[in-house]
Design a protein around this motif. Sequence first.
Motif, short mmCIF file in Angstrom:
data_model
loop_
_atom_site.label_atom_id
_atom_site.label_comp_id
_atom_site.label_asym_id
_atom_site.label_seq_id
_atom_site.Cartn_x
_atom_site.Cartn_y
_atom_site.Cartn_z
N THR A 147 0.36 45.23 48.05
CA THR A 147 1.24 44.68 47.10
C THR A 147 2.00 43.34 47.75
OG1 THR A 147 2.66 46.50 47.06
CG2 THR A 147 1.43 46.75 45.31
N THR A 148 2.83 43.02 46.56
CA THR A 148 3.66 41.50 47.26
C THR A 148 5.39 41.93 47.02
OG1 THR A 148 1.89 40.67 47.77
CG2 THR A 148 4.16 39.65 47.39
N HIS A 149 6.16 42.66 47.22
CA HIS A 149 7.71 42.68 47.34
C HIS A 149 8.50 43.63 48.75
CE1 HIS A 149 7.57 47.57 46.84
NE2 HIS A 149 6.17 47.35 46.39
N SER A 150 9.65 43.34 48.34
CA SER A 150 10.23 43.47 49.64
C SER A 150 11.54 43.17 49.48
CB SER A 150 10.03 42.22 50.96
OG SER A 150 10.48 41.01 50.80
N PRO A 151 11.81 43.98 50.70
CA PRO A 151 14.17 43.99 50.14
C PRO A 151 14.41 42.89 49.61
CG PRO A 151 12.89 45.80 51.04
CD PRO A 151 12.51 45.25 51.24
N MET A 152 13.97 41.75 50.79
CA MET A 152 14.35 40.44 51.35
C MET A 152 14.13 39.71 50.27
SD MET A 152 13.89 37.63 54.14
CE MET A 152 14.82 39.11 55.87
N TRP A 153 12.61 39.87 49.49
CA TRP A 153 12.17 38.75 48.38
C TRP A 153 12.04 38.80 47.45
CZ3 TRP A 153 8.47 37.11 53.07
CH2 TRP A 153 8.92 36.00 54.34
N GLY A 154 12.56 39.80 47.41
CA GLY A 154 12.12 40.57 45.63
C GLY A 154 10.60 41.26 45.57
N ILE A 155 10.37 41.34 43.87
CA ILE A 155 8.97 41.83 44.02
C ILE A 155 7.64 39.98 43.24
CG2 ILE A 155 7.80 43.25 41.94
CD1 ILE A 155 10.48 44.86 41.50
N THR A 156 6.97 40.05 43.59
CA THR A 156 6.40 38.90 42.62
C THR A 156 5.57 39.12 42.45
OG1 THR A 156 6.38 37.55 45.22
CG2 THR A 156 4.64 37.54 44.12
N ARG A 157 5.25 38.93 41.33
CA ARG A 157 4.26 39.68 39.87
C ARG A 157 3.31 38.61 39.50
NH1 ARG A 157 6.86 43.60 37.56
NH2 ARG A 157 9.21 44.00 38.16
N ASN A 158 1.84 39.28 38.83
CA ASN A 158 1.13 38.56 38.86
C ASN A 158 1.48 37.84 37.46
OD1 ASN A 158 -1.28 37.72 37.48
ND2 ASN A 158 -2.41 39.81 38.66
N PRO A 159 0.62 36.30 36.96
CA PRO A 159 1.35 35.71 36.44
C PRO A 159 0.69 36.46 34.66
CG PRO A 159 0.87 33.83 38.43
CD PRO A 159 0.80 35.83 38.46
N TRP A 160 -0.88 37.02 35.24
CA TRP A 160 -2.30 37.31 34.28
C TRP A 160 -1.04 38.50 33.21
CZ3 TRP A 160 -6.08 34.80 32.27
CH2 TRP A 160 -6.42 33.76 33.48
N ALA A 164 1.84 43.68 36.20
CA ALA A 164 0.73 43.88 37.34
C ALA A 164 1.36 43.40 39.22
CB ALA A 164 -0.43 43.91 37.22
N SER A 165 0.89 43.54 40.22
CA SER A 165 0.86 43.57 41.32
C SER A 165 -0.54 42.67 41.11
CB SER A 165 0.61 43.85 42.38
OG SER A 165 0.96 43.16 43.50
N PRO A 166 0.18 40.90 42.13
CA PRO A 166 -1.10 40.27 41.75
C PRO A 166 -1.39 40.17 43.58
CG PRO A 166 0.90 39.01 43.21
CD PRO A 166 1.34 40.08 42.68
N GLY A 167 -1.75 40.99 43.97
CA GLY A 167 -1.95 41.59 44.86
C GLY A 167 -0.79 41.32 46.16
N GLY A 168 -2.24 41.83 47.59
CA GLY A 168 -0.95 41.51 49.05
C GLY A 168 -1.89 41.77 50.27
N SER A 169 -1.22 41.16 50.92
CA SER A 169 -0.36 40.57 51.89
C SER A 169 -0.56 38.88 50.60
CB SER A 169 -0.07 40.44 52.68
OG SER A 169 -0.87 39.38 53.85
#
Length: 484
Positions: A147-160, A164-169
């Motif tokens: 998944t793609t989230h971190s305390p530094m950069w926050g949560i990345t979300r799936n445009p669809w 949901a996550s767009p996956g990672g890394s």
Amino acid sequence: MTTNAIPPSLGHLSATELLEGFRTLEITPLQVLDTQIERVGLFNGDRETGINAFTETLFDTAREQAAAAGAEYVRLAREGGRAPALLGLTIATKEKHGIAGLTLEQGLAAHRGKIAAVDHPVVERIKSAGGIIHARTTSPEFSCATTTHSPMWGITRNPWNPAASPGGSSGGAGAALAAGFTTLATASDIAGSTRIPAGFTGTVGYKAPYGRVPAFSSLSADWYRGDGPMARTVADTALLASVISGRHALDHGSWGGRDTNPLLPGDVRGLRIGLSITLGDYPVAPEIRENTLRVARALENAGALIVPVELPWTTARIAETIFAHFGHILGPAMAVETAGTEDQLAAYTTRFIADAAAAATRNTLVDSLGMDHALQAELATAMQGLDGLLCPTSAVTALSADGDYLNGIDTPARHLGHYWEAHMTSPFNVANRCPVISVPSGLADDGVPTGVQVVGHPFEESMTFRIASAIESLVPGPGVPLLR
């Protein structure tokens, strides 16, 4: 299969379409860049609820470069000559692909404020080919989660599906491509970090054979690892691969020629293509199973012979194999890199370091090499007489955007002890001389795309791209996500 019929914007046009438009002066690089900048402003949102695909943007410099590229196309149209391969195209680079003078933090508090001294070879080659790096994409800490989230950069979300996550890394890369924020993107892959987000975002991701794409860091000597391209089409992925691949004078682990586009016409008549829905015992979701079978039927109707393949693998065995490897290389490296900031780490990072250390107590490095060899030998045996192997990219249809999955993951079939077992990518990092490309296979009921992997024999890039190109032409992709 349901597809989204929304017409693509200028920001969603393929690189090959754009290059033709640039050459004929019907489109300018600045028009494309400004369209993508507008889409970022409208849809990228904030770090908690938005798509949040970027760590930083470089729009002012990019606009200057786009204007200069447009002027160069005008000159070439008047005087003749050949443009560099990527002239005027936008490329969003993964933050770990350092740009001299800019941050190289990899989402880690311990690296906050760290500045890259030199361009990563991928960045160096993109620049020399005329590409415009207009943004840098998010990843989990140290590129070490699916998944793609971190305390530094926050949560990345799936445009669809924003839940949901767009996956990672390489989640920021996949999200940016799907949303029309960029034309091309760079990624990296040590256990599926290019292919997993490609599968979840309806895009294309390529893991090249080990050493095909050069790098400078000491961890680039890890034979599971590799950098590579992501795009929205197979041809675009092949284009970027042709630019960033090949021997580099300062990386003696790199190999192969430069500027050789591996894409061949997608004619599969007479090819023998193996099909493994489960790679042993992966609990593949029904929608993914059906979408994979749809791809196989399309290939068969186009003249390929589909050969069922059985592999003696289990998800637990594959997880033990890769964590034995990580326990002697990546895990200790991460522990060193994060020393003194353990209380600031994401939960998944702490768990990864602990899991890797535990696996190292159960298996020596020599044991790990033996485990790798066994998987490689079994794959080689299964692929004898075949031109390639087809299998799903992930066994599950989606991961939660903010999930840590510290207790594994539940599937309809069974509970998996580690959420990395939900992805069908890491065996081909163990067998990392094999080229592997993930292409879209459809949509799941939750609105998240699904993907299939095409696995080639060691170093046989052209055949792998050939089969992937055929799939793309035979099975319509999911289209463009509706953004609000």
